[in-house]
Write an enzyme that holds these catalytic residues in place. Sequence first.
Site, mmCIF file in Angstrom:
data_model
loop_
_atom_site.group_PDB
_atom_site.id
_atom_site.type_symbol
_atom_site.label_atom_id
_atom_site.label_comp_id
_atom_site.label_asym_id
_atom_site.label_seq_id
_atom_site.Cartn_x
_atom_site.Cartn_y
_atom_site.Cartn_z
ATOM 1 N N TYR A 1 0.763 -1.183 0.091
ATOM 2 C CA TYR A 1 -0.023 -0.059 -0.108
ATOM 3 C C TYR A 1 0.835 1.111 0.015
ATOM 4 C CZ TYR A 1 -4.221 -2.792 0.647
ATOM 5 O OH TYR A 1 -5.155 -3.562 0.612
ATOM 6 N N CYS B 1 -2.449 0.692 10.729
ATOM 7 C CA CYS B 1 -1.556 1.709 11.177
ATOM 8 C C CYS B 1 -1.957 2.078 12.685
ATOM 9 C CB CYS B 1 -1.243 2.894 10.381
ATOM 10 S SG CYS B 1 -0.755 2.382 8.858
HETATM 11 N N1 NAD Z 1 -0.959 1.100 4.506
HETATM 12 C C1 NAD Z 1 -0.539 2.619 4.790
HETATM 13 O O1 NAD Z 1 -1.625 3.387 4.489
HETATM 14 C C2 NAD Z 1 0.557 3.153 5.530
HETATM 15 C C3 NAD Z 1 0.706 4.643 5.600
HETATM 16 C C4 NAD Z 1 1.995 5.016 5.983
HETATM 17 C C5 NAD Z 1 2.873 3.893 6.478
HETATM 18 N N2 NAD Z 1 2.857 2.827 6.489
HETATM 19 C C6 NAD Z 1 4.056 1.768 6.754
HETATM 20 O O2 NAD Z 1 4.525 1.527 5.701
HETATM 21 C C7 NAD Z 1 4.934 -0.151 5.833
HETATM 22 C C8 NAD Z 1 4.499 -0.861 4.704
HETATM 23 O O3 NAD Z 1 3.129 -0.721 5.164
HETATM 24 P P1 NAD Z 1 2.049 -1.606 3.655
HETATM 25 O O4 NAD Z 1 0.634 -1.305 4.017
HETATM 26 O O5 NAD Z 1 2.465 -0.929 2.268
HETATM 27 O O6 NAD Z 1 2.258 -3.118 3.751
HETATM 28 P P2 NAD Z 1 2.028 -4.437 2.885
HETATM 29 O O7 NAD Z 1 1.868 -5.584 3.760
HETATM 30 O O8 NAD Z 1 0.752 -3.769 2.257
HETATM 31 O O9 NAD Z 1 3.261 -4.420 1.827
HETATM 32 C C9 NAD Z 1 4.570 -4.621 2.298
HETATM 33 C C10 NAD Z 1 5.088 -5.649 1.234
HETATM 34 O O10 NAD Z 1 6.483 -5.775 1.488
HETATM 35 C C11 NAD Z 1 6.908 -7.198 0.942
HETATM 36 N N3 NAD Z 1 8.099 -7.525 1.707
HETATM 37 C C12 NAD Z 1 8.198 -7.954 2.795
HETATM 38 N N4 NAD Z 1 9.511 -8.100 2.952
HETATM 39 C C13 NAD Z 1 10.222 -8.189 1.985
HETATM 40 C C14 NAD Z 1 11.441 -8.265 1.261
HETATM 41 N N5 NAD Z 1 12.342 -8.850 2.290
HETATM 42 N N6 NAD Z 1 11.907 -8.023 0.187
HETATM 43 C C15 NAD Z 1 10.729 -7.829 -0.575
HETATM 44 N N7 NAD Z 1 9.734 -7.339 -0.227
HETATM 45 C C16 NAD Z 1 9.157 -7.698 0.983
HETATM 46 C C17 NAD Z 1 5.722 -7.810 1.320
HETATM 47 O O11 NAD Z 1 5.744 -9.107 0.439
HETATM 48 C C18 NAD Z 1 4.547 -6.856 0.998
HETATM 49 O O12 NAD Z 1 4.039 -7.048 -0.353
HETATM 50 C C19 NAD Z 1 4.421 -0.394 7.247
HETATM 51 O O13 NAD Z 1 5.624 -0.231 8.142
HETATM 52 C C20 NAD Z 1 3.454 0.592 7.574
HETATM 53 O O14 NAD Z 1 3.322 0.931 8.838
HETATM 54 C C21 NAD Z 1 1.769 2.145 6.020
HETATM 55 O O1 UPG Z 2 -12.500 11.206 12.578
HETATM 56 C C1 UPG Z 2 -12.375 10.168 11.994
HETATM 57 C C2 UPG Z 2 -11.293 9.833 11.319
HETATM 58 C C3 UPG Z 2 -11.029 8.364 11.014
HETATM 59 N N1 UPG Z 2 -11.832 7.569 11.566
HETATM 60 C C4 UPG Z 2 -11.303 6.190 11.445
HETATM 61 O O2 UPG Z 2 -10.041 6.055 11.727
HETATM 62 C C5 UPG Z 2 -9.336 4.865 10.772
HETATM 63 C C6 UPG Z 2 -8.161 5.340 9.875
HETATM 64 O O3 UPG Z 2 -8.385 6.363 9.030
HETATM 65 P P1 UPG Z 2 -7.369 7.277 8.476
HETATM 66 O O4 UPG Z 2 -6.389 7.883 9.318
HETATM 67 O O5 UPG Z 2 -8.214 8.301 7.366
HETATM 68 O O6 UPG Z 2 -6.733 6.174 7.300
HETATM 69 P P2 UPG Z 2 -5.249 5.364 7.327
HETATM 70 O O7 UPG Z 2 -5.163 4.950 6.025
HETATM 71 O O8 UPG Z 2 -5.403 4.406 8.577
HETATM 72 O O9 UPG Z 2 -4.411 6.476 7.844
HETATM 73 C C7 UPG Z 2 -3.485 6.622 8.970
HETATM 74 O O10 UPG Z 2 -2.676 5.658 9.143
HETATM 75 C C8 UPG Z 2 -1.479 5.930 7.965
HETATM 76 C C9 UPG Z 2 -0.536 4.885 8.412
HETATM 77 O O11 UPG Z 2 0.488 5.197 9.222
HETATM 78 C C10 UPG Z 2 -0.875 7.281 8.149
HETATM 79 O O12 UPG Z 2 -0.083 7.583 7.148
HETATM 80 C C11 UPG Z 2 -1.847 8.473 7.882
HETATM 81 O O13 UPG Z 2 -1.627 9.759 8.073
HETATM 82 C C12 UPG Z 2 -2.926 8.010 8.974
HETATM 83 O O14 UPG Z 2 -3.990 9.094 8.851
HETATM 84 C C13 UPG Z 2 -10.488 4.540 9.731
HETATM 85 O O15 UPG Z 2 -11.005 3.391 10.270
HETATM 86 C C14 UPG Z 2 -11.480 5.736 9.778
HETATM 87 O O16 UPG Z 2 -12.655 5.319 9.643
HETATM 88 C C15 UPG Z 2 -12.762 7.929 12.451
HETATM 89 O O17 UPG Z 2 -13.219 6.797 13.090
HETATM 90 N N2 UPG Z 2 -12.944 8.987 12.847
#
Ligand code: NAD
Ligand code: UPG
Length: 478
Positions: free
Chosen positions: A13, A275
């Site tokens: 993601y 997260c």
């Molecule tokens: N999902 C979000 O909205 C979001 C936002 C901000 C930060 N983050 C952070 O970013 C990081 C990644 O989150 P994500 O949601 O993208 O995870 P995800 O599980 O969707 O993707 C991670 C990918 O890394 C791959 N992977 C793992 N080990 C590997 C390796 N050694 N070599 C190659 N590929 C490998 C996995 O197969 C997987 O496809 C986490 O630390 C998360 O907390 C996530």
């Molecule tokens: O007023 C609010 C806002 C959000 N939510 C809920 O909170 C959760 C998280 O929502 P949101 O923060 O919008 O989505 P994420 O994709 O989880 O994003 C958060 O987590 C990411 C991973 O770390 C960060 O990068 C982002 O900045 C942070 O907003 C969801 O279930 C929402 O429905 C509520 O219930 N009330």
Amino acid sequence: MPIKRICCIGAGYVGGPSCAVIASKCPDVQVTVVDLSEERIRQWNSDHLPLYEPQLDDVVKSCRERNLWFSTDVDKAIIEAELIFICVNTPTKLFGIGKGRAADLKYIESAARRIATVAKSSKIVVEKSTVPVKAAESITNILQANVKPGVKYQVLSNPEFLAEGTAISDLVSPDRVLIGGEKTDQGREAVEALCWIYEHWIPKEQIIVMNTWSSELSKLAANAFLAQRISSINAISAICEATGADVSEVAGAIGTDSRIGSKFLKASVGFGGSCFQKDVLNLVYLCECLNLPEAAAYWQQVVDINDYQRKRFALRIVESLFNTVTDKNITILGFAFKKDTGDTRESAAIYLSKYLLDEEAKIRIYDPKVEKEQMLRELTSPMISDNPDRVSKLVTIYDDVYEAAKGSHALVLCTEWDEFKTLDYKRIYADMLKPAFIFDGRIILDHEALMEIGFHVETIGKRLTRKPVHRPIAPCTQ
Ligand SMILES: NC(=O)c1ccc[n+]([C@@H]2O[C@H](COP(=O)([O-])OP(=O)(O)OC[C@H]3O[C@@H](n4cnc5c(N)ncnc54)[C@H](O)[C@@H]3O)[C@@H](O)[C@H]2O)c1
Ligand SMILES: O=c1ccn([C@@H]2O[C@H](COP(=O)(O)OP(=O)(O)O[C@H]3O[C@H](CO)[C@@H](O)[C@H](O)[C@H]3O)[C@@H](O)[C@H]2O)c(=O)[nH]1
């Protein structure tokens, strides 16, 4: 030093969307996103991307096979790149020391070890995954312990703040970009190289440079503050339900105070997503390790209130349905953790379903974007169900919301998908068992209109007053 080649380890993601935006904004840079999962890479190279995110298809299509590549050849991409993003998952540990709280850093470590093993030239390694404070030090130690002659490493922290459902607009116009690095000549040079990438589309003043540990902690702190706001308003919603105050009015009133602000004050059935819970628990564990029990207890409450909110809502459903849901048909509207994503990680709908399944309710689920297999995987995961047979017996998944509602005792709205606001509720009511109940876990429906149709409506943070039944007034005899 202009960067010519970037490698991103982890095509999830974060890795997929963030590198697609970098490739689209930096046509002069070749970006290769690699993953161990052949299936994920196959999907990134297909017309059916592995995740649903508004605008993502267009961005990927505009630069795929021009300067954006998806591959399973991790070693080749590492060898060729000057700058490597680590975007692997950092889930909560499920066993051993720190179980249930600490971040599992095994994927970070294996990515670092792979870089150390195959790199033949100097690299800037950028930690984009969310990690505990000082993780960059562990990465540096692994790299330096295996360093080859002539190779130099600089490790930077560059946490990602995108939210799912708005990932592309968050990446294109972020509030800020955070970069943490060493205050040495080499450190500053590496920071400049990463700034150069972002400056292709982000104004300089929005790129904040700081020390590595501050950058790592800022990510955990930002998520903890956001989650805390939701738990705070949810705690207020419980008071509203007990007193007759309306949580939306209270949120509106306090949100107009510019010191508080209006965002992230939407009471709900509880926050989900991969997260918030993980990162707050990560912070709790950090506090415990640093012997700061009071700070740990403070942040733990943010997660505890979220559990309480989900349980409270489940209890209200059972109580309203005459204290039993056994064998009753309950339709869950929405399974994703928020609208505009197909992601179900830690979705409130999973926990609601679990509580209702424990009561032997028959669950029907409709979600416009989540695949059936994904829902079943969540509901049968060992953390949720100790009885997968019960899930197959009691859960049915629908791709037509009206069919799902037919013959239901109650609808439970868990995800705020826009389409739920405009369903034909008269038609739904006609097909449901009476009394027909709606539980609005997101406060998005027109409750007055639903009550007018005949529904019994329950929502978060508000007691709905039913219209008095009009009966002729008996004439006064005295
Ligand atoms: N999902 C979000 O909205 C979001 C936002 C901000 C930060 N983050 C952070 O970013 C990081 C990644 O989150 P994500 O949601 O993208 O995870 P995800 O599980 O969707 O993707 C991670 C990918 O890394 C791959 N992977 C793992 N080990 C590997 C390796 N050694 N070599 C190659 N590929 C490998 C996995 O197969 C997987 O496809 C986490 O630390 C998360 O907390 C996530
Ligand atoms: O007023 C609010 C806002 C959000 N939510 C809920 O909170 C959760 C998280 O929502 P949101 O923060 O919008 O989505 P994420 O994709 O989880 O994003 C958060 O987590 C990411 C991973 O770390 C960060 O990068 C982002 O900045 C942070 O907003 C969801 O279930 C929402 O429905 C509520 O219930 N009330």
